[in-house]
Write a protein that holds these residues in place. Structure first.
Motif, PDB file in Angstrom:
ATOM      1  N   GLU A 160       0.985  -1.033   0.007  1.00 53.53           N
ATOM      2  CA  GLU A 160      -0.013  -0.100   0.099  1.00 53.53           C
ATOM      3  C   GLU A 160       0.880   1.161   0.011  1.00 53.53           C
ATOM      4  OE1 GLU A 160      -2.991  -0.245  -0.311  1.00 53.53           O
ATOM      5  OE2 GLU A 160      -3.709  -2.585   0.077  1.00 53.53           O
ATOM      6  N   ARG A 161       0.096   2.471  -0.422  1.00 58.08           N
ATOM      7  CA  ARG A 161       1.117   3.721  -0.405  1.00 58.08           C
ATOM      8  C   ARG A 161       1.517   4.149   1.018  1.00 58.08           C
ATOM      9  NH1 ARG A 161      -2.712   7.462  -4.542  1.00 58.08           N
ATOM     10  NH2 ARG A 161      -2.304   5.941  -6.412  1.00 58.08           N
ATOM     11  N   THR A 162       0.748   3.711   1.870  1.00 59.48           N
ATOM     12  CA  THR A 162       1.329   3.943   3.242  1.00 59.48           C
ATOM     13  C   THR A 162       2.529   3.124   3.970  1.00 59.48           C
ATOM     14  OG1 THR A 162      -0.196   2.784   4.311  1.00 59.48           O
ATOM     15  CG2 THR A 162      -0.825   5.003   3.952  1.00 59.48           C
ATOM     16  N   ASP A 163       2.824   2.034   3.001  1.00 67.16           N
ATOM     17  CA  ASP A 163       3.932   1.088   3.518  1.00 67.16           C
ATOM     18  C   ASP A 163       5.199   1.696   3.079  1.00 67.16           C
ATOM     19  OD1 ASP A 163       2.201  -0.682   4.428  1.00 67.16           O
ATOM     20  OD2 ASP A 163       1.889  -1.939   2.641  1.00 67.16           O
ATOM     21  N   GLU A 164       6.081   2.152   4.041  1.00 69.24           N
ATOM     22  CA  GLU A 164       7.340   2.664   3.673  1.00 69.24           C
ATOM     23  C   GLU A 164       8.180   1.783   3.063  1.00 69.24           C
ATOM     24  OE1 GLU A 164       7.487   1.589   8.193  1.00 69.24           O
ATOM     25  OE2 GLU A 164       6.166   2.157   6.841  1.00 69.24           O
ATOM     26  N   ASN A 165       8.257   0.563   3.145  1.00 68.96           N
ATOM     27  CA  ASN A 165       8.908  -0.663   2.472  1.00 68.96           C
ATOM     28  C   ASN A 165       7.960  -1.967   2.432  1.00 68.96           C
ATOM     29  OD1 ASN A 165       9.513  -1.936   5.084  1.00 68.96           O
ATOM     30  ND2 ASN A 165      11.103  -0.351   5.253  1.00 68.96           N
ATOM     31  N   LEU A 166       8.873  -2.965   1.909  1.00 62.15           N
ATOM     32  CA  LEU A 166       8.026  -4.316   1.544  1.00 62.15           C
ATOM     33  C   LEU A 166       8.264  -5.342   3.100  1.00 62.15           C
ATOM     34  CD1 LEU A 166       9.068  -5.370  -2.035  1.00 62.15           C
ATOM     35  CD2 LEU A 166       6.738  -4.948  -1.165  1.00 62.15           C
ATOM     36  N   ILE A 167       9.177  -4.766   3.922  1.00 63.55           N
ATOM     37  CA  ILE A 167       8.921  -5.490   5.226  1.00 63.55           C
ATOM     38  C   ILE A 167       7.702  -5.091   5.807  1.00 63.55           C
ATOM     39  CG2 ILE A 167      10.040  -5.338   7.324  1.00 63.55           C
ATOM     40  CD1 ILE A 167      12.831  -5.499   5.907  1.00 63.55           C
ATOM     41  N   ARG A 168       7.625  -3.718   5.915  1.00 67.91           N
ATOM     42  CA  ARG A 168       6.309  -3.309   6.534  1.00 67.91           C
ATOM     43  C   ARG A 168       4.870  -3.846   5.800  1.00 67.91           C
ATOM     44  NH1 ARG A 168       3.271  -2.135  10.576  1.00 67.91           N
ATOM     45  NH2 ARG A 168       1.682  -0.753  10.230  1.00 67.91           N
ATOM     46  N   THR A 169       5.035  -4.115   4.539  1.00 68.39           N
ATOM     47  CA  THR A 169       3.860  -4.767   3.720  1.00 68.39           C
ATOM     48  C   THR A 169       3.826  -6.090   4.337  1.00 68.39           C
ATOM     49  OG1 THR A 169       4.540  -3.513   1.999  1.00 68.39           O
ATOM     50  CG2 THR A 169       2.912  -5.458   1.809  1.00 68.39           C
ATOM     51  N   ALA A 170       4.828  -6.905   4.555  1.00 68.92           N
ATOM     52  CA  ALA A 170       4.747  -8.237   4.951  1.00 68.92           C
ATOM     53  C   ALA A 170       3.971  -8.250   6.476  1.00 68.92           C
ATOM     54  CB  ALA A 170       5.944  -8.938   4.984  1.00 68.92           C
ATOM     55  N   LEU A 171       4.613  -7.330   7.237  1.00 69.26           N
ATOM     56  CA  LEU A 171       4.204  -7.353   8.543  1.00 69.26           C
ATOM     57  C   LEU A 171       2.597  -7.132   8.901  1.00 69.26           C
ATOM     58  CD1 LEU A 171       7.244  -5.851  10.276  1.00 69.26           C
ATOM     59  CD2 LEU A 171       6.625  -8.091  10.440  1.00 69.26           C
ATOM     60  N   ARG A 172       2.223  -5.675   7.981  1.00 74.92           N
ATOM     61  CA  ARG A 172       1.048  -5.398   8.212  1.00 74.92           C
ATOM     62  C   ARG A 172      -0.137  -6.392   7.813  1.00 74.92           C
ATOM     63  NH1 ARG A 172      -2.001  -3.915   4.260  1.00 74.92           N
ATOM     64  NH2 ARG A 172      -0.108  -3.409   2.764  1.00 74.92           N
ATOM     65  N   GLU A 173       0.354  -7.033   6.836  1.00 75.60           N
ATOM     66  CA  GLU A 173      -0.594  -8.080   6.260  1.00 75.60           C
ATOM     67  C   GLU A 173      -0.809  -9.111   6.776  1.00 75.60           C
ATOM     68  OE1 GLU A 173      -2.549  -8.298   3.367  1.00 75.60           O
ATOM     69  OE2 GLU A 173      -2.164  -6.435   2.570  1.00 75.60           O
ATOM     70  N   ALA A 174       0.224  -9.598   7.651  1.00 77.71           N
ATOM     71  CA  ALA A 174       0.347 -10.754   8.569  1.00 77.71           C
ATOM     72  C   ALA A 174      -0.705 -10.568   9.645  1.00 77.71           C
ATOM     73  CB  ALA A 174       1.727 -11.248   8.992  1.00 77.71           C
TER      74      ALA A 174
END
Length: 212
Positions: free
Chosen positions: A88-102
């Protein structure tokens, strides 16, 4: 307090993830015949996404969760996967994406996850996503709260199960009315194939190359 054997496993895995990864060599072992024939590549419309591979100790074993996607009108319906999704646009990086989605999909408390590193990004042609697998650990077995819109079932798999060579098979798998020749991992009654199997293949190759 962390189990010493789990702490040693996590430390060694973190060190190994910082070194060159097997990538395509490992992915090819669990790639479907159609994927190998088509050799499709990312394009200008490809979107970024990430999944979380998270290990935790429980009763002397090392576990990780997989999820079963519910049936819906989509290319990954009814398939086994790691928790994850699109950036998402609010994710600063893909690590954040993985954590948020989990956190959103299965209720993992992301502030307790320690990220060890990443595996090789993998392109998924049917959905046109580039997926970044992120590897982390939790110091405890989490309570799962699956989002019913995204997750039908959480399957906890031990590392010993994953490393058992007898779970590997290959046959035609029916996907949305089409038969696809694909290798798979047979885990607790579920066939894990496609991109998730390719990620597991690289994960196992990495773990097996960790100095004993």
């Amino acid at each position: 307090m962390l189990d010493p054997s789990f702490h040693s496993f996590a430390s060694a895995l973190k060190e190994r993830l910082a070194e060159p990864l097997p990538g395509a060599e490992a992915h090819k072992k669990m790639a479907s015949a159609s994927r190998l024939r088509m050799a499709m590549q990312p394009n200008e419309r490809t979107r970024r996404s990430a999944v979380l591979i998270v290990f935790y100790p429980y009763r002397g074993s090392i576990l990780l969760p997989l999820i079963l996607r519910p049936q819906y009108d989509g290319v990954h319906a009814g398939q086994m996967a790691f928790p994850g999704g699109r950036m998402e646009r609010t994710d600063e990086n893909l690590i954040r994406t993985a954590l948020r989605e989990a956190q959103e999909e299965v209720g993992i408390r992301v502030t307790d996850v320690k990220v060890l590193g990443k595996l090789t990004e993998l392109y998924i042609p049917p959905s046109n996503f580039f997926v970044q697998p992120v590897v982390g650990i939790l110091p405890y077995r989490p309570d799962f709260y699956p989002d019913p819109r995204e997750v039908e079932h959480v399957v906890e798999v031990s590392l010993d199960e994953l490393m058992d060579e007898t779970i590997v098979g290959a046959n035609a798998i029916e996907v949305r009315g089409t038969l696809i020749d694909a290798p798979f991992y047979q885990l607790q009654g579920f066939k894990v194939w496609g991109a998730t199997a390719m990620m597991i293949s690289e994960l196992l190759m990495v773990i097996n190359s960790v100095p004993k």
